[in-house]
Design a protein around this motif. Structure first.
Motif, PDB file in Angstrom:
ATOM      1  N   ALA A 243       1.168  -1.722  -0.128  1.00 30.27           N
ATOM      2  CA  ALA A 243      -0.060   0.356  -0.184  1.00 30.27           C
ATOM      3  C   ALA A 243       0.867   1.549   0.060  1.00 30.27           C
ATOM      4  O   ALA A 243       0.696   2.439  -0.214  1.00 30.27           O
ATOM      5  CB  ALA A 243      -1.656  -0.055   1.729  1.00 30.27           C
ATOM      6  N   GLN A 249      -2.142   4.117  -6.670  1.00 27.09           N
ATOM      7  CA  GLN A 249      -2.763   5.111  -5.948  1.00 27.09           C
ATOM      8  C   GLN A 249      -2.843   6.511  -6.755  1.00 27.09           C
ATOM      9  O   GLN A 249      -4.058   6.827  -7.337  1.00 27.09           O
ATOM     10  CB  GLN A 249      -1.703   5.914  -5.013  1.00 27.09           C
ATOM     11  CG  GLN A 249      -2.419   5.238  -2.995  1.00 27.09           C
ATOM     12  CD  GLN A 249      -2.735   6.191  -2.002  1.00 27.09           C
ATOM     13  OE1 GLN A 249      -2.367   7.124  -2.211  1.00 27.09           O
ATOM     14  NE2 GLN A 249      -2.287   5.609  -0.705  1.00 27.09           N
ATOM     15  N   ASP A 252      -5.491   5.095  -9.401  1.00 21.63           N
ATOM     16  CA  ASP A 252      -7.053   5.373  -8.515  1.00 21.63           C
ATOM     17  C   ASP A 252      -7.157   6.537  -8.794  1.00 21.63           C
ATOM     18  O   ASP A 252      -8.033   7.165  -9.362  1.00 21.63           O
ATOM     19  CB  ASP A 252      -6.869   5.136  -6.842  1.00 21.63           C
ATOM     20  CG  ASP A 252      -7.423   3.295  -6.995  1.00 21.63           C
ATOM     21  OD1 ASP A 252      -7.992   2.872  -7.423  1.00 21.63           O
ATOM     22  OD2 ASP A 252      -6.390   3.335  -5.991  1.00 21.63           O
ATOM     23  N   ALA A 258     -11.215   7.251  -7.019  1.00 24.08           N
ATOM     24  CA  ALA A 258     -10.968   7.881  -5.429  1.00 24.08           C
ATOM     25  C   ALA A 258     -12.053   8.681  -5.655  1.00 24.08           C
ATOM     26  O   ALA A 258     -12.204   8.723  -4.232  1.00 24.08           O
ATOM     27  CB  ALA A 258     -10.074   8.584  -5.380  1.00 24.08           C
ATOM     28  N   THR A 269      -8.480   1.267   1.684  1.00 27.11           N
ATOM     29  CA  THR A 269      -7.479   1.444   0.695  1.00 27.11           C
ATOM     30  C   THR A 269      -7.978   1.746   0.069  1.00 27.11           C
ATOM     31  O   THR A 269      -7.201   2.578  -1.012  1.00 27.11           O
ATOM     32  CB  THR A 269      -6.476  -0.019   0.764  1.00 27.11           C
ATOM     33  OG1 THR A 269      -7.803  -0.679  -0.130  1.00 27.11           O
ATOM     34  CG2 THR A 269      -5.752  -0.765   1.746  1.00 27.11           C
ATOM     35  N   SER A 270      -8.905   3.475   0.243  1.00 29.40           N
ATOM     36  CA  SER A 270      -9.372   3.640  -1.289  1.00 29.40           C
ATOM     37  C   SER A 270      -8.392   4.872  -0.634  1.00 29.40           C
ATOM     38  O   SER A 270      -8.299   5.225   0.833  1.00 29.40           O
ATOM     39  CB  SER A 270     -10.884   3.747  -0.506  1.00 29.40           C
ATOM     40  OG  SER A 270     -11.430   2.736  -0.848  1.00 29.40           O
ATOM     41  N   ILE A 271      -7.906   5.658  -1.680  1.00 26.61           N
ATOM     42  CA  ILE A 271      -6.868   6.312  -0.746  1.00 26.61           C
ATOM     43  C   ILE A 271      -7.404   7.558  -0.709  1.00 26.61           C
ATOM     44  O   ILE A 271      -7.177   8.500   0.039  1.00 26.61           O
ATOM     45  CB  ILE A 271      -6.362   7.225  -2.373  1.00 26.61           C
ATOM     46  CG1 ILE A 271      -7.589   8.067  -3.597  1.00 26.61           C
ATOM     47  CG2 ILE A 271      -5.774   6.120  -3.166  1.00 26.61           C
ATOM     48  CD1 ILE A 271      -6.544   8.889  -4.629  1.00 26.61           C
ATOM     49  N   ALA A 276      -5.340   4.436   3.821  1.00 28.08           N
ATOM     50  CA  ALA A 276      -4.286   5.055   2.697  1.00 28.08           C
ATOM     51  C   ALA A 276      -3.237   6.425   3.110  1.00 28.08           C
ATOM     52  O   ALA A 276      -2.236   6.444   1.911  1.00 28.08           O
ATOM     53  CB  ALA A 276      -5.155   5.206   1.033  1.00 28.08           C
ATOM     54  N   GLN A 277      -4.035   6.856   3.701  1.00 24.45           N
ATOM     55  CA  GLN A 277      -3.277   8.597   3.415  1.00 24.45           C
ATOM     56  C   GLN A 277      -1.895   8.054   4.850  1.00 24.45           C
ATOM     57  O   GLN A 277      -0.907   9.128   4.195  1.00 24.45           O
ATOM     58  CB  GLN A 277      -4.201   9.305   3.934  1.00 24.45           C
ATOM     59  CG  GLN A 277      -5.144   9.620   3.415  1.00 24.45           C
ATOM     60  CD  GLN A 277      -4.324  11.029   1.597  1.00 24.45           C
ATOM     61  OE1 GLN A 277      -4.171  11.765   2.317  1.00 24.45           O
ATOM     62  NE2 GLN A 277      -4.968  10.890   1.171  1.00 24.45           N
ATOM     63  N   ARG A 280       1.089   7.174   2.752  1.00 20.67           N
ATOM     64  CA  ARG A 280       1.767   7.939   1.874  1.00 20.67           C
ATOM     65  C   ARG A 280       3.017   8.436   3.084  1.00 20.67           C
ATOM     66  O   ARG A 280       4.301   8.709   2.512  1.00 20.67           O
ATOM     67  CB  ARG A 280       0.513   9.336   1.361  1.00 20.67           C
ATOM     68  CG  ARG A 280       0.040   9.038   0.468  1.00 20.67           C
ATOM     69  CD  ARG A 280      -0.887  10.003  -0.119  1.00 20.67           C
ATOM     70  NE  ARG A 280      -2.000   9.411  -1.148  1.00 20.67           N
ATOM     71  CZ  ARG A 280      -2.513  10.813  -2.098  1.00 20.67           C
ATOM     72  NH1 ARG A 280      -1.301  11.998  -1.313  1.00 20.67           N
ATOM     73  NH2 ARG A 280      -3.604  10.286  -2.354  1.00 20.67           N
ATOM     74  N   LEU A 291       1.715  12.636  -5.571  1.00 25.23           N
ATOM     75  CA  LEU A 291       0.630  12.563  -5.314  1.00 25.23           C
ATOM     76  C   LEU A 291      -0.624  13.700  -4.858  1.00 25.23           C
ATOM     77  O   LEU A 291      -1.077  13.294  -5.200  1.00 25.23           O
ATOM     78  CB  LEU A 291      -0.131  11.369  -4.484  1.00 25.23           C
ATOM     79  CG  LEU A 291       1.090   9.593  -4.879  1.00 25.23           C
ATOM     80  CD1 LEU A 291       0.299   8.682  -3.512  1.00 25.23           C
ATOM     81  CD2 LEU A 291       0.015   9.477  -5.972  1.00 25.23           C
ATOM     82  N   ASP A 295      -3.807  15.055  -6.985  1.00 30.98           N
ATOM     83  CA  ASP A 295      -5.038  14.723  -7.162  1.00 30.98           C
ATOM     84  C   ASP A 295      -5.291  15.833  -7.271  1.00 30.98           C
ATOM     85  O   ASP A 295      -6.595  16.038  -7.446  1.00 30.98           O
ATOM     86  CB  ASP A 295      -4.769  15.148  -4.893  1.00 30.98           C
ATOM     87  CG  ASP A 295      -4.776  13.763  -4.391  1.00 30.98           C
ATOM     88  OD1 ASP A 295      -5.107  12.493  -5.065  1.00 30.98           O
ATOM     89  OD2 ASP A 295      -4.069  14.175  -3.281  1.00 30.98           O
TER      90      ASP A 295
END
Length: 389
Positions: A243, A249, A252, A258, A269-271, A276-277, A280, A291, A295
């Protein structure tokens, strides 16, 4: 933790072997503290130092008796804390240490460009072919993923400039992206060729976990912290996890997955979720920045595709999303084969040995502390929900 979780110190280890293990740790405690001044001039040297020090850290910690205090000797702790502060990552093994920066070429080449069949690992706990295979499969994913990043850049450039054939260009690039994502799945599944699941679970995986995944919740005490006033006690010590790869990510984000629907669970685990954060934090800092910048474009492609109402374009987009969902299916296959299955066998063996009920289930955690089955299920469901009607 019992001996099955510490293959370096099984119950059958001889007294002589135990004495040798402790003698090694004593020598490590007596080593002088090396300064990191010269390392600060090179990001590559800092990364290499972090890798070497975290391998020593995990090799020192995990064979320790399961009921004792965990104190990291200053010879490891101080330079590791200082190097980690420079790199802005936690002082624990990360995906960067055992995967991304743990490879070199088998044979030197004129251009130095890596290829999937010319790789070998640099560091290992067991020296087994299985461990190298476990590290190199995701290296091949990352290597092939470089093409996915190039395709993302091409689409962003096209979307920003616009052209008469924009729809056709995006459609063709999405088709190329689908091919790449399918290759990522194949690279991931290649781990099955040389890595035995039971050997991985019993003899490799225990080395990779951090303090956050210790069922006994024993803190890792870093000695010598007071010698450098600029340092603070670490608060995140999860250990290595896939991850922590920025690649998936990024896919995604770019495909709009996301932000395509509600978050199913706060630990998923959705970003956009805490897990997930948190992962990072363990990524190389430039990957985090990438990332964060990506975003800003999280819905650009998806909105373009959905706004054009073009069947071929939507089909190409959905094919890429489906390929990413299939990549997650492959990840679930690996998790089931290498963690869920072996963990049940170990639990059954332990239960039978102690006369306990063999039907008891327990929540399975990844090396970074996430609930594996639930995390990956949410990943897959969220990816599927991103398909355009």
């Amino acid at each position: 933790m019992d001996s099955t979780q510490h293959p370096a110190l099984p119950a059958s280890l001889s007294e002589e072997a135990k004495a040798n293990s402790e003698a090694w740790r004593n020598r490590l405690r007596e080593l002088e503290v090396l300064p990191i001044t010269d390392l600060k001039q090179s990001e590559v040297n800092l990364r290499r130092a972090h890798q070497v020090l975290t391998y020593l850290l995990h090799f020192y910690v995990h064979p320790l008796p399961p009921d004792g205090e965990i104190r990291i000797p200053v010879s490891i702790s101080l330079p590791l804390l200082q190097v980690s502060a420079e790199l802005q990552i936690p002082p624990v093994m990360t995906y960067g240490d055992d995967v991304m920066y743990n490879w070199t070429l088998k044979e030197p080449t004129a251009d130095g460009v890596p290829t999937s069949n010319n790789l070998r690992s640099q560091a290992s706990f067991t020296g087994a072919v299985d461990e190298e295979a476990f590290y190199l499969a995701p290296v091949r994913v990352e290597l092939r993923g470089a093409e996915a990043l190039r395709l993302m850049q091409n689409m962003l450039d096209d979307l920003s400039t616009g052209s008469a054939d924009l729809r056709a260009r995006i459609t063709q690039t999405l088709k190329a992206m689908t091919t790449v994502i399918k290759d990522l799945k194949d690279a991931l599944l290649s781990v099955r060729e040389d890595c035995n699941p039971d050997f991985f679970y019993r003899s490799i995986r225990p080395w990779l976990v951090g303090a956050d995944s210790d069922p006994a919740k024993r803190p890792w005490i870093f000695e010598g912290l007071e010698r450098d006033p600029s340092l603070t006690a670490p608060t995140q010590l999860s250990g290595s996890s896939a991850a922590q790869s920025a690649l998936i990510q990024a896919l995604d984000i770019f495909l709009g997955i996301a932000k395509s629907g509600p978050v199913a669970d706060a630990s998923s685990t959705s970003i956009s979720t805490p897990f997930a954060q948190r992962m990072r934090v363990y990524m190389p800092r430039r990957h985090r920045v990438f990332l964060e910048q990506l975003d800003e474009y999280g819905r650009v492609l998806r909105e373009f595709v959905s706004g054009r109402k073009d069947a071929e374009l939507a089909e190409a987009y959905n094919a890429a999303v489906t390929a990413l969902k299939e990549f997650r299916d492959a990840h679930m296959i690996i998790i089931t084969l290498y963690i869920i299955g072996p963990s049940k066998r170990v639990a059954r063996e332990e239960a039978e040995a102690h006369g306990r009920d063999t039907g008891m289930e327990k929540e399975l955690k990844g090396s970074a502390g996430g609930d594996l089955a639930r995390l990956l299920k949410d990943f897959r469901e969220r990816t599927t929900s991103a398909l355009l009607p």
